[in-house]
Design a protein around this motif. Structure first.
Motif, PDB file in Angstrom:
ATOM      1  N   THR A   1      50.196 -60.874 116.457  1.00  0.00           N
ATOM      2  CA  THR A   1      49.445 -61.837 117.273  1.00  0.00           C
ATOM      3  C   THR A   1      47.994 -61.963 116.816  1.00  0.00           C
ATOM      4  OG1 THR A   1      48.855 -60.100 118.873  1.00  0.00           O
ATOM      5  CG2 THR A   1      50.880 -61.342 119.285  1.00  0.00           C
ATOM      6  N   ALA A   2      47.611 -61.223 115.774  1.00  0.00           N
ATOM      7  CA  ALA A   2      46.240 -61.247 115.259  1.00  0.00           C
ATOM      8  C   ALA A   2      45.233 -60.926 116.354  1.00  0.00           C
ATOM      9  CB  ALA A   2      45.923 -62.595 114.612  1.00  0.00           C
ATOM     10  N   GLN A   3      45.556 -59.913 117.161  1.00  0.00           N
ATOM     11  CA  GLN A   3      44.666 -59.481 118.227  1.00  0.00           C
ATOM     12  C   GLN A   3      44.391 -57.985 118.094  1.00  0.00           C
ATOM     13  OE1 GLN A   3      45.337 -61.827 122.191  1.00  0.00           O
ATOM     14  NE2 GLN A   3      47.333 -61.239 121.414  1.00  0.00           N
ATOM     15  N   VAL A   4      43.263 -57.568 118.662  1.00  0.00           N
ATOM     16  CA  VAL A   4      42.880 -56.176 118.654  1.00  0.00           C
ATOM     17  C   VAL A   4      42.889 -55.666 120.089  1.00  0.00           C
ATOM     18  CG1 VAL A   4      41.072 -54.498 118.127  1.00  0.00           C
ATOM     19  CG2 VAL A   4      41.505 -56.414 116.564  1.00  0.00           C
ATOM     20  N   ALA A   5      43.626 -54.604 120.346  1.00  0.00           N
ATOM     21  CA  ALA A   5      43.733 -54.026 121.683  1.00  0.00           C
ATOM     22  C   ALA A   5      42.773 -52.856 121.813  1.00  0.00           C
ATOM     23  CB  ALA A   5      45.168 -53.564 121.937  1.00  0.00           C
ATOM     24  N   ILE A   6      42.023 -52.841 122.911  1.00  0.00           N
ATOM     25  CA  ILE A   6      41.150 -51.709 123.224  1.00  0.00           C
ATOM     26  C   ILE A   6      41.908 -50.791 124.157  1.00  0.00           C
ATOM     27  CG2 ILE A   6      39.045 -50.982 124.373  1.00  0.00           C
ATOM     28  CD1 ILE A   6      39.288 -54.364 122.663  1.00  0.00           C
ATOM     29  N   VAL A   7      42.061 -49.523 123.756  1.00  0.00           N
ATOM     30  CA  VAL A   7      42.990 -48.598 124.409  1.00  0.00           C
ATOM     31  C   VAL A   7      42.235 -47.451 125.079  1.00  0.00           C
ATOM     32  CG1 VAL A   7      44.843 -46.919 123.971  1.00  0.00           C
ATOM     33  CG2 VAL A   7      44.869 -49.144 122.824  1.00  0.00           C
ATOM     34  N   ASP A   8      42.674 -47.107 126.284  1.00  0.00           N
ATOM     35  CA  ASP A   8      42.240 -45.866 126.941  1.00  0.00           C
ATOM     36  C   ASP A   8      43.319 -44.830 126.667  1.00  0.00           C
ATOM     37  OD1 ASP A   8      41.810 -43.727 128.732  1.00  0.00           O
ATOM     38  OD2 ASP A   8      40.787 -45.029 130.159  1.00  0.00           O
ATOM     39  N   HIS A   9      43.023 -43.880 125.784  1.00  0.00           N
ATOM     40  CA  HIS A   9      44.047 -42.943 125.327  1.00  0.00           C
ATOM     41  C   HIS A   9      44.531 -42.018 126.432  1.00  0.00           C
ATOM     42  CE1 HIS A   9      44.425 -43.729 121.045  1.00  0.00           C
ATOM     43  NE2 HIS A   9      43.111 -43.934 121.001  1.00  0.00           N
ATOM     44  N   VAL A  10      43.636 -41.502 127.253  1.00  0.00           N
ATOM     45  CA  VAL A  10      44.030 -40.536 128.273  1.00  0.00           C
ATOM     46  C   VAL A  10      44.904 -41.197 129.337  1.00  0.00           C
ATOM     47  CG1 VAL A  10      43.200 -38.934 130.031  1.00  0.00           C
ATOM     48  CG2 VAL A  10      41.996 -39.120 127.840  1.00  0.00           C
ATOM     49  N   LYS A  11      44.535 -42.419 129.732  1.00  0.00           N
ATOM     50  CA  LYS A  11      45.344 -43.137 130.729  1.00  0.00           C
ATOM     51  C   LYS A  11      46.532 -43.837 130.106  1.00  0.00           C
ATOM     52  CE  LYS A  11      41.488 -44.000 133.918  1.00  0.00           C
ATOM     53  NZ  LYS A  11      40.683 -45.047 134.613  1.00  0.00           N
ATOM     54  N   GLN A  12      46.549 -43.927 128.781  1.00  0.00           N
ATOM     55  CA  GLN A  12      47.614 -44.589 128.020  1.00  0.00           C
ATOM     56  C   GLN A  12      47.834 -46.028 128.494  1.00  0.00           C
ATOM     57  OE1 GLN A  12      50.949 -41.766 128.267  1.00  0.00           O
ATOM     58  NE2 GLN A  12      50.447 -41.033 126.230  1.00  0.00           N
ATOM     59  N   ILE A  13      46.749 -46.773 128.540  1.00  0.00           N
ATOM     60  CA  ILE A  13      46.806 -48.190 128.910  1.00  0.00           C
ATOM     61  C   ILE A  13      45.919 -48.983 127.965  1.00  0.00           C
ATOM     62  CG2 ILE A  13      47.292 -47.777 131.357  1.00  0.00           C
ATOM     63  CD1 ILE A  13      44.325 -48.330 131.917  1.00  0.00           C
ATOM     64  N   CYS A  14      46.199 -50.286 127.876  1.00  0.00           N
ATOM     65  CA  CYS A  14      45.369 -51.207 127.111  1.00  0.00           C
ATOM     66  C   CYS A  14      44.438 -51.905 128.091  1.00  0.00           C
ATOM     67  CB  CYS A  14      46.257 -52.207 126.374  1.00  0.00           C
ATOM     68  SG  CYS A  14      45.349 -53.400 125.400  1.00  0.00           S
ATOM     69  N   THR A  15      43.146 -51.689 127.948  1.00  0.00           N
ATOM     70  CA  THR A  15      42.183 -52.195 128.934  1.00  0.00           C
ATOM     71  C   THR A  15      41.824 -53.661 128.700  1.00  0.00           C
ATOM     72  OG1 THR A  15      40.370 -51.297 127.595  1.00  0.00           O
ATOM     73  CG2 THR A  15      41.237 -49.920 129.376  1.00  0.00           C
ATOM     74  N   LYS A  16      41.686 -54.053 127.426  1.00  0.00           N
ATOM     75  CA  LYS A  16      41.374 -55.458 127.134  1.00  0.00           C
ATOM     76  C   LYS A  16      41.764 -55.792 125.702  1.00  0.00           C
ATOM     77  CE  LYS A  16      36.473 -54.494 126.149  1.00  0.00           C
ATOM     78  NZ  LYS A  16      35.085 -54.877 126.480  1.00  0.00           N
ATOM     79  N   VAL A  17      41.672 -57.092 125.383  1.00  0.00           N
ATOM     80  CA  VAL A  17      42.096 -57.588 124.070  1.00  0.00           C
ATOM     81  C   VAL A  17      41.021 -58.521 123.532  1.00  0.00           C
ATOM     82  CG1 VAL A  17      43.832 -58.931 122.830  1.00  0.00           C
ATOM     83  CG2 VAL A  17      44.539 -57.400 124.655  1.00  0.00           C
ATOM     84  N   ARG A  18      40.837 -58.499 122.236  1.00  0.00           N
ATOM     85  CA  ARG A  18      39.926 -59.445 121.581  1.00  0.00           C
ATOM     86  C   ARG A  18      40.603 -59.999 120.336  1.00  0.00           C
ATOM     87  NH1 ARG A  18      37.951 -57.554 116.888  1.00  0.00           N
ATOM     88  NH2 ARG A  18      37.731 -55.292 116.555  1.00  0.00           N
ATOM     89  N   PRO A  19      40.203 -61.189 119.884  1.00  0.00           N
ATOM     90  CA  PRO A  19      40.766 -61.733 118.637  1.00  0.00           C
ATOM     91  C   PRO A  19      40.321 -60.912 117.439  1.00  0.00           C
ATOM     92  CG  PRO A  19      39.717 -63.448 119.952  1.00  0.00           C
ATOM     93  CD  PRO A  19      39.324 -62.146 120.557  1.00  0.00           C
ATOM     94  N   ALA A  20      41.185 -60.766 116.478  1.00  0.00           N
ATOM     95  CA  ALA A  20      40.858 -60.011 115.269  1.00  0.00           C
ATOM     96  C   ALA A  20      39.925 -60.820 114.378  1.00  0.00           C
ATOM     97  CB  ALA A  20      42.124 -59.665 114.507  1.00  0.00           C
TER      98      ALA A  20
END
Length: 382
Positions: free
Chosen positions: A97-116
């Protein structure tokens, strides 16, 4: 001596020791179970600072090692957290999808997305090969892995604008089957590195499979199987390369899965027997490879001249390699009336000395009619 032991017991672990022990438990948690481990560790440590620091260091490593799949916000798709898609510490590229996911590792969730950004994506020439291979792998995974996910990343030479240069693509396949309510979790992970060598017009393919399973109902049984592969094919057009690579991956993974099924179908006959004592106390190995040709109950009854005997007693005698130590009064129960008359002794009060005398007498006169391990093994050899 007692004072030294008491001193050792009272020694407090250092901060770093506690953290390293906690990290070890985090990193060795089976697939899908790190949060259960974290909950118990937090209660055991009773130290918020140690727990937080250990978790901050261990969770990113665990997530990338197990290649966990996280859903991106607003239904943008899923991203696989791996070292091959990592842009920085908390950002992971989804090339599909040509997107970059910002990840919270401890909670194991994706908090937000931005275009690559353009520099984070491969060139159009590389993307042609990546896209074609991604489509073939996606089709294969949908057919073979329930709830499986895949991604194709470019890890070398992504700035090449045309033929004449080498580049490398990596295929990631991950699938998990989590059923903690049934005390069973499992995962499949495979990574395939495809090195496109333009000069030799050859594609070198190296794969690594890792299968994990954990069953913990009233016990703790864990599988961690790994297998490496190496193959090659010729450098062709993007579509032809994609089909050839996908077929190679399908072949090796299907073959490995079949070998696992064969191995576990033979588990009771092979693996469990390997867990036994290699050489019994009699120093004589039992011929497991020839057990099918024996009917133990029939042969023992026939050769020893006994009535019906307990097969459990015989198998216990053979498998554990110990003497069949029933006293002569128990032996009398297995003898017919005529045999009792021939032996000239019937049920009597048993004594240790008397039993020794009768045992030696019977062995001397009827060497093949006494149920000891050596006699049975001798019978089986013959």
């Amino acid at each position: 001596m007692a004072d030294e032991e008491d001193e050792l017991l009272e020694t407090e672990l250092s901060y770093d020791q506690k953290k390293e022990i906690a990290k070890w438990f985090f990193l060795n948690a089976p697939a899908g179970e790190i949060n259960y481990v974290a909950k118990d560790l937090k209660a055991v440590l009773s130290d918020e600072e140690v727990y937080n620091e250990a978790a901050m260091e261990a969770f990113p490593v665990y997530n990338k090692t197990h290649m966990i799949c996280l859903e991106m916000p607003s239904g943008a798709g899923d991203v696989i957290v791996s070292s091959y898609s990592e842009i920085n510490e908390n950002e992971y590229l989804d090339p599909r999808t040509a997107q970059v996911a910002i990840v919270d590792h401890v909670k194991q969730i994706c908090t937000k997305v931005r275009p690559a950004n353009d520099e984070e994506l491969p060139s159009l020439y590389i993307e042609e090969y990546r896209y074609a291979l991604d489509a073939e792998i996606q089709r294969y995974v949908s057919e073979s892995y329930p709830k499986g996910m895949s991604a194709v990343n470019c890890v070398k030479g992504k700035d090449n604008e045309g033929p004449g240069s080498d580049f490398e693509l990596v295929v990631i396949i991950t699938a998990m089957r989590l059923s903690p309510q049934n005390f069973c979790n499992g995962s499949w992970r495979s990574v395939w590195n495809i090195d496109f060598q333009d000069e030799s017009q050859v594609l070198d393919i190296k794969g690594k499979l890792q299968v994990g399973a954990h069953y913990f109902e009233e016990g703790n049984v864990e599988l961690d199987a790994k297998k490496d592969f190496q193959d090659s094919t010729i450098f062709q057009s993007a579509d032809d390369c994609a089909i050839a690579i996908a077929n190679i991956i399908r072949h090796h993974e299907t073959e490995y899965l079949a070998s696992l099924e064969v191995a576990y179908s033979k588990l009771p006959d092979n693996t469990f027997k390997d867990l036994r004592r290699k050489l019994p106390v009699t120093r004589t190995l039992f011929p497991w490879q020839n057990t099918l040709q024996f009917s133990l109950t029939r042969e023992v009854e026939k050769e020893l001249g006994l009535g019906k005997i307990s097969i459990i007693s015989v198998v216990s005698c053979l498998s554990f390699g110990v003497m069949y130590t029933n006293r002569i009064s128990k032996y009398d129960r297995y003898c017919s009336a005529s045999r009792m008359k021939e032996l000239k002794f019937g049920p009597k009060k048993s004594s240790v000395a008397g039993n020794r005398t009768r045992v030696s007498w019977v062995k001397a006169r009827y060497p093949n009619r006494w149920t000891t391990t050596d006699m049975l093994l001798e019978l089986l050899k013959n």
